[in-house]
Design an enzyme around this catalytic site. Structure first.
Site, mmCIF file in Angstrom:
data_model
loop_
_atom_site.group_PDB
_atom_site.id
_atom_site.type_symbol
_atom_site.label_atom_id
_atom_site.label_comp_id
_atom_site.label_asym_id
_atom_site.label_seq_id
_atom_site.Cartn_x
_atom_site.Cartn_y
_atom_site.Cartn_z
ATOM 1 N N ASP A 13 42.622 8.843 -22.099
ATOM 2 C CA ASP A 13 43.238 9.258 -23.366
ATOM 3 C C ASP A 13 44.488 8.459 -23.726
ATOM 4 O OD1 ASP A 13 41.305 11.337 -23.679
ATOM 5 O OD2 ASP A 13 42.410 12.454 -22.148
ATOM 6 N N HIS A 43 37.124 9.440 -27.802
ATOM 7 C CA HIS A 43 38.056 8.494 -28.417
ATOM 8 C C HIS A 43 38.267 8.906 -29.858
ATOM 9 C CE1 HIS A 43 37.470 5.688 -25.174
ATOM 10 N NE2 HIS A 43 36.231 5.443 -25.479
HETATM 11 P P1 IMP Z 1 34.029 13.815 -15.281
HETATM 12 O O1 IMP Z 1 34.213 12.389 -15.670
HETATM 13 O O2 IMP Z 1 33.561 14.719 -16.375
HETATM 14 O O3 IMP Z 1 33.208 13.949 -14.003
HETATM 15 O O4 IMP Z 1 35.477 14.413 -14.880
HETATM 16 C C1 IMP Z 1 36.246 13.858 -13.828
HETATM 17 C C2 IMP Z 1 37.715 13.870 -14.195
HETATM 18 O O5 IMP Z 1 37.964 12.929 -15.236
HETATM 19 C C3 IMP Z 1 38.226 15.203 -14.716
HETATM 20 O O6 IMP Z 1 39.573 15.348 -14.311
HETATM 21 C C4 IMP Z 1 38.152 15.046 -16.224
HETATM 22 O O7 IMP Z 1 39.066 15.883 -16.908
HETATM 23 C C5 IMP Z 1 38.531 13.591 -16.360
HETATM 24 N N1 IMP Z 1 37.951 12.994 -17.573
HETATM 25 C C6 IMP Z 1 36.663 12.649 -17.766
HETATM 26 N N2 IMP Z 1 36.516 12.075 -18.978
HETATM 27 C C7 IMP Z 1 37.712 12.070 -19.546
HETATM 28 C C8 IMP Z 1 38.217 11.572 -20.789
HETATM 29 O O8 IMP Z 1 37.506 10.996 -21.626
HETATM 30 N N3 IMP Z 1 39.553 11.734 -21.014
HETATM 31 C C9 IMP Z 1 40.361 12.315 -20.100
HETATM 32 N N4 IMP Z 1 39.954 12.768 -18.942
HETATM 33 C C10 IMP Z 1 38.636 12.663 -18.657
HETATM 34 MG MG MG Z 2 39.864 10.416 -24.654
#
Ligand code: IMP
Ligand code: MG
Length: 451
Positions: A13, A43
């Site tokens: 982010d 995004h």
């Molecule tokens: P996953 O990618 O859904 O398996 O999540 C793994 C970690 O990455 C968690 O802490 C999520 O909150 C974080 N995360 C996954 N995708 C995003 C994103 O697009 N933005 C921010 N955090 C993310």
């Molecule tokens: Mg994001």
């Protein structure tokens, strides 16, 4: 050859979508490839067009004042003549992708330029179920073990990819292979789901679903190698777009509170087939303060009203710090130059895009953590032991804030003096030039350093 990598230096982010959109437009990119991640991504892109630059009598594109919340669609779609590809390193949820295409089209975006690598893996409902059930099992053991994943099935899909029992997008187009493979695949998925108490998968229903996806996506599924090879041969500008940041990288992040893919420039090469030797620039995106969604240590985190001030800074709801995919409030804190410097070093960054500088407008004082205190000892790196990171305290350098606004400033010298001092401090602490300051959500709200 001129490939530019755009990566996150934080915990996701950072504003990579905006930077990819802006740089793709600025440089006339012909290819934008996403190299990792999938439906977990979010995004916000506000493409914006300089209306004064349009030839007289030309109408602006229909999307010019719209806010797009992209998940799987790459951020190159607002650059004329640019093809956007979800690369081999990505994982795709076909239903989510089709729904996102419809949303983009409804807002006036051109979806005809979006392609998918046949090597990308398919995210299934079974993966989402496993993601949810695994999180529940962790929580039941101890709430602190819960990872706060987005529950989009990304971890289980990459898990199957690594175990070479996955389903690739290209497989959807090969009926004979599906006939042979799906009975095994469905049984294997059922076994894995069953381990957490999930219901078995029906191979026949899965086959029907695969056929529907094949019909809807056939014209977009390509061997991206050929497009990359030809673009490199023509010396086209290619942008490699990352998801998440180093803090959530599977190798370098706060394991196990990480995603399942590589988020760095090294993974950009692997996830797209653009060779490392073709990468000329690595732009690291860092937010002017820190945010994180999901669990795990966060050294510079602040709470309560102090966090709220970061979370709700900025002129519109679009800018507020809530997850684009999950809507969760993002955890907020001061700029962590220790983590950002290490991230920039791992990536070999050639420049930093410092986003959301305008969100700090009006603070009397701003802070940068330039080292950590580890039980009385000063350290200048992020420990590999995640539990040890949780024990650190930030050591801050203080800088005066700026009362003059940075909002929508496009020329570096027009930034308030103390905002430039802050950007210089980030640059010095991270050892990489700050090449851009982000000053608002739109593509145009960006001040290049040498303007
Ligand atoms: P996953 O990618 O859904 O398996 O999540 C793994 C970690 O990455 C968690 O802490 C999520 O909150 C974080 N995360 C996954 N995708 C995003 C994103 O697009 N933005 C921010 N955090 C993310
Ligand atoms: Mg994001």
């Amino acid at each position: 050859m001129s490939a530019v990598v755009v990566v996150g230096l934080g915990w996701g982010d950072e504003g990579k979508g905006k930077i990819v959109d802006a740089i793709a437009a600025e440089r006339g990119a012909r290819l934008v490839l996403r190299f990792n991640g999938g439906p977990n991504a979010g995004h916000t892109v506000v493409p914006g067009v300089d209306l004064h630059s349009l030839p007289a009598g030309t109408a602006p594109p229909p999307w010019h004042d719209r806010v797009f919340r992209l998940h799987q669609v790459p951020s190159g779609i607002f650059t004329p003549g640019c093809t956007s590809i979800c690369g081999p390193g990505t994982v795709i949820d076909p239903d989510g992708f089709l729904a996102e295409l419809a949303e983009v089209a409804e807002l006036g975006g051109d979806t005809s330029t979006i392609l998918l690598s046949d090597r990308a893996h398919v995210v299934l409902q079974a993966h989402r179920d496993r993601d949810r059930l695994l999180e529940a099992a962790r929580h039941a053991t101890s709430p602190s073990l819960e990872q706060g994943t987005t529950k989009r099935g990304v971890g289980p899909c990459y898990e199957d990819r690594a175990a070479h029992i996955g389903l690739r997008l290209g497989d959807l187009l090969d009926g004979a292979y599906l006939d042979e493979y799906l009975p095994f695949f469905a049984a294997e998925q059922s076994r894995r789901l069953g381990a957490y108490g999930g219901a078995p998968i029906d191979a026949r229903a899965l086959r029907d679903q695969c056929d529907q996806w094949a019909d809807a996506l056939r014209h977009r599924i390509v061997d991206s190698f050929l497009l990359v090879r030809d673009a490199l041969a023509r010396n086209d500008t290619i942008i490699l777009e990352g998801q998440l940041g180093v803090g959530r990288d599977v190798d370098w992040g706060i394991y196990p509170y990480v995603t399942s893919s590589g988020t760095t420039a090294g993974s950009a090469a692997a996830g797209t087939g653009v060779p490392v030797t073709a990468i000329r620039e690595v732009i690291g995106v860092a937010k002017a303060f820190s945010t994180s969604v999901g669990s795990g240590p966060f050294v510079t985190e602040v709470h309560g009203a102090e966090a709220m001030r970061f979370r709700e800074a900025g002129g519109s709801e679009t800018e507020h710090e809530y997850g684009v995919t999950t809507g969760r409030p993002r955890r907020c804190g001061w700029f962590d130059a220790v983590a950002t410097r290490q991230a920039a070093q791992i990536n070999g960054c050639t420049g930093i895009a410092l986003t959301k500088v305008d969100a700090l407008d009006g603070f009397d004082e701003v802070k940068i953590a330039t080292s950590y205190d580890q039980g009385g000892k000063s350290i200048d790196y992020v420990p590999s032991n995640t539990r040890a990171i949780g024990q650190l305290s930030p050591v801050y350098e203080l800088f005066p804030g700026w009362s003059g606004g940075t909002r929508d400033v496009q020329v570096w010298s027009e930034l308030p003096y103390t905002a430039r001092v802050y950007a210089d401090a980030v640059q010095n602490a991270c050892g990489v030039p700050v090449a851009y300051a982000g000053t608002g959500p739109t593509r145009l709200a960006m001040a290049p350093r040498h303007s």
